[in-house]
Design an enzyme around this catalytic site. Sequence first.
Site, PDB file in Angstrom:
ATOM      1  CD  GLN A  98     -29.267  79.604   8.647  1.00 12.29           C
ATOM      2  OE1 GLN A  98     -28.727  80.047   9.535  1.00 12.29           O
ATOM      3  NE2 GLN A  98     -28.884  80.437   7.359  1.00 12.29           N
ATOM      4  CB  ALA A 114     -30.772  84.802  16.401  1.00 13.58           C
ATOM      5  CG  HIS A 115     -28.305  82.249  12.371  1.00 18.15           C
ATOM      6  ND1 HIS A 115     -28.566  82.186  11.150  1.00 18.15           N
ATOM      7  CD2 HIS A 115     -28.345  83.565  12.709  1.00 18.15           C
ATOM      8  CE1 HIS A 115     -28.525  83.471  10.453  1.00 18.15           C
ATOM      9  NE2 HIS A 115     -28.362  84.246  11.412  1.00 18.15           N
ATOM     10  CG  ASN A 116     -23.870  81.196  13.648  1.00 21.17           C
ATOM     11  OD1 ASN A 116     -24.705  81.359  12.967  1.00 21.17           O
ATOM     12  ND2 ASN A 116     -23.177  80.295  13.831  1.00 21.17           N
TER      13      ASN A 116
END
Lengths: 348, 348, 348
Positions: A205, A246-248
């Site tokens: 990531q 979560a990511h993004n």
Amino acid sequence: MPGATAPVRLAEIVQALGGELVGDAALEIRRIASLEAADAHSISFLAQARLRALLDTTQAGCLIVRADLSEAAQARGAVIVTADPYLYYARLSRWWAERRRAAVKTGVHASAVIGEGVRLHPTASIGPQAVIDDGAFIGEGVIIGAHCHVGAAAVIGAHTRLAAHVVFAEACRIGERGMLQSGAVVGGDGFGFAPFEGRWEKIEQLGTVQIGDDVDIGANTCVDRGALDDTVLANGVKLDNLIQIAHNVRIGEHTAMAACVGVAGSARIGAHCLIGGAALIQGHIEIVDHVQVSAGSFVMHSLRQPGHYSGIFPIDTNANWEKNAATLRQLYTLRSRVRALEQQNKTP
Amino acid sequence: MPGATAPVRLAEIVQALGGELVGDAALEIRRIASLEAADAHSISFLAQARLRALLDTTQAGCLIVRADLSEAAQARGAVIVTADPYLYYARLSRWWAERRRAAVKTGVHASAVIGEGVRLHPTASIGPQAVIDDGAFIGEGVIIGAHCHVGAAAVIGAHTRLAAHVVFAEACRIGERGMLQSGAVVGGDGFGFAPFEGRWEKIEQLGTVQIGDDVDIGANTCVDRGALDDTVLANGVKLDNLIQIAHNVRIGEHTAMAACVGVAGSARIGAHCLIGGAALIQGHIEIVDHVQVSAGSFVMHSLRQPGHYSGIFPIDTNANWEKNAATLRQLYTLRSRVRALEQQNKTP
Amino acid sequence: MPGATAPVRLAEIVQALGGELVGDAALEIRRIASLEAADAHSISFLAQARLRALLDTTQAGCLIVRADLSEAAQARGAVIVTADPYLYYARLSRWWAERRRAAVKTGVHASAVIGEGVRLHPTASIGPQAVIDDGAFIGEGVIIGAHCHVGAAAVIGAHTRLAAHVVFAEACRIGERGMLQSGAVVGGDGFGFAPFEGRWEKIEQLGTVQIGDDVDIGANTCVDRGALDDTVLANGVKLDNLIQIAHNVRIGEHTAMAACVGVAGSARIGAHCLIGGAALIQGHIEIVDHVQVSAGSFVMHSLRQPGHYSGIFPIDTNANWEKNAATLRQLYTLRSRVRALEQQNKTP
């Protein structure tokens, strides 16, 4: 933090926060209290009409009220009249807490570990056992609690506070006047794996977390770094405890989320939304501005209209639930039976 | 971790990771980027057919694509052709991150506390303020982040990494190449009490947690130690953030769980399962291999057939939900009414 | 914590914990084990009738059983007869663990940071890197794990234990014999904001958390401090991992909550309740004593009668779920159609 602090006169409160004082300006206030718990040296507030009956019983030395209740309240003691007593209470609580925080020592505790090239404002306070990695930026008036870890090249804007045990990882950034509660983890790896022959290959990531001004993040809440682009929390976002971002994910200005919410990867949530506790938001969907989601609801698809949305299985006695759940498992069949009956009734 | 690292030539990437390079091998790559954010010194990938339109607009210096898109992609710059661009991207991201991690210092930070009889590989890195208790084993190339606590006699296999603030408690074991995110707690006590005269008597949890190779555990996720036997995560298990794994749970190889899942005590989950976010798994049940559970679903009983299972209350406008929920509370009655109608229609 | 400890004779166990021993009092017991994993030097227990078949296969050197199974059990080895084998096992597990804990060093680790005016009992143990702020009280026999943070003026009652990485914030109080697992955060700020012109104004949380005796709090569980009054956990409350207890919640004696439960602000929960995993409890409601809530249920309104309540969408194959969910979205319409049919059948 507890109410114990040096007492003040009512006059000092009104001087600092405004409002119209009716009563003894020299009255000594020792604590802010609820209507039920207040005593003669407490200041309390009445913000909801349904609590009006408590006017007769509260022992508060001073009451914050709207103009329409001023007369009734004066009958029993000092009064501060203001258009929005709840807002006045909010500001009073902050003013009260600020007086206490004035006692926080600036500078770096001897047991903290500071890396190379850290840019540390002289008014910042770094608590015991904190670890600040190389190249981090710590702004004016920042307070870093015990055991916090600020990663390399991370940026903590002016007057932002980290309670004890916060992890704010490498290269992430938060603006001014933020507040992170204990156990919050900002910048953990997003959950990204590519399937290959029945196994999972980790995707590193490489993005960061970018957080605006006036953002609060609750205890043990997680905000993951982006895979390639960044995870973004806009100005004024408020996250309660034990939330997963979560990511993004991107969250718009002044959106608030109650505890235990889960937001899956790449979801985009608008501004001024209210997300109820333990609501779940699917990945890669979009929620427009001014959406309210009830607690416990699962947002499975984009919500493109402002409004209030719900999806909750109603609670009942277990016996009733069992009967209804049994029918629910065959609901499709029930619809077919109704359709058959309709056909029957049509054909004479 | 952020993309900032020394640039590389395209030739180096292909040499390390394979694939067919078409274009300027000397092109300098400074970051891996999404199609939208890429610039002339970025490498990006196109893994999904639905994103093909971005071929025309992305500014990426190099694109990773499948053979069928190679020609179209070449029209606009360098190309790496490979059978699975997403997998290639995963491996590229790891290769990229490895170059950065090469800079992590080996050895023990001066502020760390190392107990007696710790077996510590000379290539391991122990971060600031970490505490390693007596008799722990720390393998080759292990990285232990700031403030981690590794309990007595715990075993951390080669090349496993603990981010800052991980608790890996007494006598637990993890294999090689694992990754634990910040705030993860492995080996907390399972929740065990015997009722006695309206009170609870604690049952000490005497088992451990046994974790295989290539296991990832997310931020603030909890894996409890067993009561008597062990809690077991097999090779390749991937757990996202804020997951609860209760005592004596067993999870099979390469099963992945999204964030906020709860697994109750003694549940046995097979290999190659996919458990959606915030799904809940009842205790003492069994789920076979190759089961997929939708996010937000509650697995109340064993699932003995592979397949995809769901149980989610559909979200709707609050007004519609209220009407449907009101009917749902009397669903059993509705079924009875349909049955009565059917009887009526039968009897002429 | 693991079973590895010095062996004991059966006679010592019965002397400490009672029960009627039939068999070799000198038998050396090296571990407590499940029926399946036991060997000739293990002691095990049989508490559930459905496990009786294991009597024939277990290799346990000694079995704890009820009187009715005594004879059958004696046929195969030593036996301790007691009215409640599960309770006996609970007490045995604690006695076993106490022997191990006897080895914990009392006193303050050299790396811990102790504030001014801390009242620290000489029999307490303060682990490495712990931080105890000014004026805290640490009672007799208290064990504070590595990296714990105890805030200013906090009170930790006698024989309470904090595992590694616990945050117990300013002015909060816990009674005797409590147990806090790693990552628990007691006394984080409650989630309180006043809306003002589309923004949120923070309300400082001036209350504390007040916790009784014999309370267990799980890993990464959060208990927020009150806004003005306190958040209160009564004696004997047991909270599993990853639970959220919001500000001003009150939980009655001996109520137990499984993991991932969320309790919103100012909810009042009675004594002797059982709250299943991931259940959600609305704010400002009341639940009386002796209520059981099924896992995954959302308590949206007060529960004023003791009993068992549920609200769970039943899981099914995804294909069936899709059909039923589609009908559920139009359930209100289905009811109208049934009503129409009933009208039709009435009017000849």
